[in-house]
Design an enzyme around this catalytic site. Structure first.
Site, mmCIF file in Angstrom:
data_model
loop_
_atom_site.group_PDB
_atom_site.id
_atom_site.type_symbol
_atom_site.label_atom_id
_atom_site.label_comp_id
_atom_site.label_asym_id
_atom_site.label_seq_id
_atom_site.Cartn_x
_atom_site.Cartn_y
_atom_site.Cartn_z
ATOM 1 N N THR A 168 0.871 -1.199 -0.100
ATOM 2 C CA THR A 168 -0.056 -0.199 -0.117
ATOM 3 C C THR A 168 0.969 1.344 0.099
ATOM 4 O O THR A 168 1.895 1.098 0.677
ATOM 5 C CB THR A 168 -0.994 -0.020 1.216
ATOM 6 O OG1 THR A 168 -1.922 -0.903 1.240
ATOM 7 C CG2 THR A 168 -1.620 1.119 1.460
ATOM 8 N N ARG A 196 -15.285 -4.900 -0.867
ATOM 9 C CA ARG A 196 -14.703 -4.901 0.442
ATOM 10 C C ARG A 196 -14.090 -3.391 0.090
ATOM 11 O O ARG A 196 -13.242 -3.341 -0.677
ATOM 12 C CB ARG A 196 -13.661 -5.823 0.825
ATOM 13 C CG ARG A 196 -12.994 -5.672 2.031
ATOM 14 C CD ARG A 196 -11.359 -4.891 2.025
ATOM 15 N NE ARG A 196 -10.851 -4.896 3.266
ATOM 16 C CZ ARG A 196 -9.464 -4.396 3.259
ATOM 17 N NH1 ARG A 196 -9.235 -3.365 2.279
ATOM 18 N NH2 ARG A 196 -8.924 -4.178 4.469
ATOM 19 N N GLY A 198 -11.557 -1.030 2.588
ATOM 20 C CA GLY A 198 -10.590 -0.684 3.746
ATOM 21 C C GLY A 198 -10.439 0.567 4.283
ATOM 22 O O GLY A 198 -11.280 1.437 4.030
ATOM 23 N N GLY A 220 -1.348 -0.883 6.558
ATOM 24 C CA GLY A 220 -1.530 -2.021 7.536
ATOM 25 C C GLY A 220 -2.937 -2.698 7.419
ATOM 26 O O GLY A 220 -3.508 -2.813 6.653
ATOM 27 N N GLY A 222 -6.445 -3.088 7.514
ATOM 28 C CA GLY A 222 -7.260 -2.178 7.213
ATOM 29 C C GLY A 222 -8.543 -2.154 8.282
ATOM 30 O O GLY A 222 -8.788 -1.278 8.730
HETATM 31 C C1 FWO Z 1 0.432 -5.764 6.788
HETATM 32 C C2 FWO Z 1 0.244 -4.471 5.948
HETATM 33 C C3 FWO Z 1 1.278 -3.411 6.647
HETATM 34 C C4 FWO Z 1 0.400 -4.722 4.631
HETATM 35 C C5 FWO Z 1 -0.201 -3.353 3.684
HETATM 36 N N1 FWO Z 1 -1.502 -3.605 3.731
HETATM 37 C C6 FWO Z 1 -2.355 -2.479 3.660
HETATM 38 O O1 FWO Z 1 -2.065 -1.393 3.904
HETATM 39 C C7 FWO Z 1 -3.754 -2.700 3.270
HETATM 40 C C8 FWO Z 1 -4.839 -1.643 3.517
HETATM 41 N N2 FWO Z 1 -4.680 -0.792 4.577
HETATM 42 C C9 FWO Z 1 -6.004 -2.280 3.599
HETATM 43 O O2 FWO Z 1 -6.497 -2.832 4.489
HETATM 44 O O3 FWO Z 1 -6.677 -1.823 2.344
HETATM 45 C C10 FWO Z 1 0.306 -3.203 2.562
HETATM 46 O O4 FWO Z 1 -0.346 -3.328 1.258
HETATM 47 O O5 FWO Z 1 1.797 -3.190 2.280
#
Ligand code: FWO
Length: 308
Positions: A168, A196, A198, A220, A222
């Protein structure tokens, strides 16, 4: 005011050395281009839009081209942007078949009386704004096809989120006039249900910007970020007099202890201080200020170079 831009490229698990180098290049390019916009007199909003668009176009990141796939093997993207000058904000969710969701989010902010458009309505608005529709497959990478297949097969053996959803993207900036802004963009989480949404397009969770405090962009899990309003919670602690570092530790710590949710965030304050913090395994980030570029991926691995 000396301009500042900070970018992040989501969470990262154990990535190969070769991929790490590509991720590092992408994040450095985004920060450099965002900083160039600020140096040329551009606004904080211009800078975060530019930096995030660079990362959306880079297939290494989970946004735009390179987004993770939903349960049907399709790309559905979320993005948001906010101007700290007047708290104006624009967001889109579950959009398909466009290259740069962050640009559409900015148009929602500036060309409609609304804050948020979704799905078909967002697609119709994109067409009205002259944004070209591209075939959905153009956003799909071989890597993400394999990852979805693997995810579906391994579903029984649930892995921690931080090893599944990588990349992300987001940016925060402070411009010469003292305005702050943020932008965040994502393909969401792998194997997600159709429709979905986020945290990334939700103002207060995926980011926040207010000239009287500063700006934040988050990444992170979501569903956890939404539950604690991670971005606004971080700025609340700043308002209460905490340092940026303390504020980031408090909000990320709360999300972890309360929900076992992992993530990361970048902050710039109204005075030009900045921080990048994460509880996920690692987080690619870069910050440009006073002609210097700071960047890193893992803990205790910060490098500094001179900007051209
Ligand atoms: C484990 C995390 C740090 C991975 C992180 N995912 C998102 O940020 C997903 C986004 N916030 C959502 O939920 O749609 C990433 O893609 O790097």
């Amino acid at each position: 005011m000396n301009p500042v831009v900070v970018v992040h490229g989501g969470g990262a698990g154990n990535i190969s050395k070769e991929r790490k180098e590509r991720v590092r290049q992408g994040i450095v390019k985004a920060a450099s281009e965002g900083y160039a916009v600020l140096k040329a007199g551009g606004s904080a909003v211009d800078a975060v839009e530019e930096a995030v668009a660079v990362l959306e176009d880079d297939p290494e990141f989970n946004a735009g081209h390179g987004s993770v796939l939903n349960v049907n093997g399709e790309v559905e993207m979320d993005a948001s942007i906010m101007d700290g000058k007047d708290l104006s904000t624009g967001a889109v969710s579950a959009v398909r078949c466009i290259a740069n969701p962050v640009k559409l989010a900015r148009l929602v902010m500036e060309k409609t009386p609304h804050c948020f458009l979704t799905d078909q309505g967002a697609a119709q608005f994109a067409a009205e704004m002259g944004i070209p529709e591209i075939p959905g497959e153009k956003l799909v990478t071989e890597r993400n096809k394999k990852r979805l297949e693997k995810e579906k097969h391994e579903k029984a053996a649930q892995k921690p989120d931080c090893q599944k959803n990588l990349g992300t993207v987001g940016a925060v900036a402070l411009d010469c006039k003292g305005n702050v802004a943020y932008a965040t963009s994502t393909g969401g989480t792998i194997n997600k249900l159709v429709g979905r949404v986020g945290d990334s397009p939700c103002v207060g969770s995926g980011g926040y910007a207010d000239n009287s405090i500063g700006a934040v962009s988050t990444t992170g899990h979501g569903e956890s970020i939404l539950k604690v309003n991670l971005a606004r919670l971080t700025l609340f602690h700043v308002e209460q007099g905490k340092t940026l570092e303390e504020a980031a530790d408090l909000s990320l710590g709360y999300m972890k202890s309360r929900l076992k949710g992992l993530g990361g965030l970048i902050v710039v304050s109204k005075t030009g201080d900045w921080v990048a913090k994460w509880t996920s395994a690692s987080m690619p980030w870069a910050a440009a200020k006073d002609g210097q570029l700071h960047f890193g991926i893992d803990l205790d691995d910060t490098k500094v170079t001179e900007l051209p």
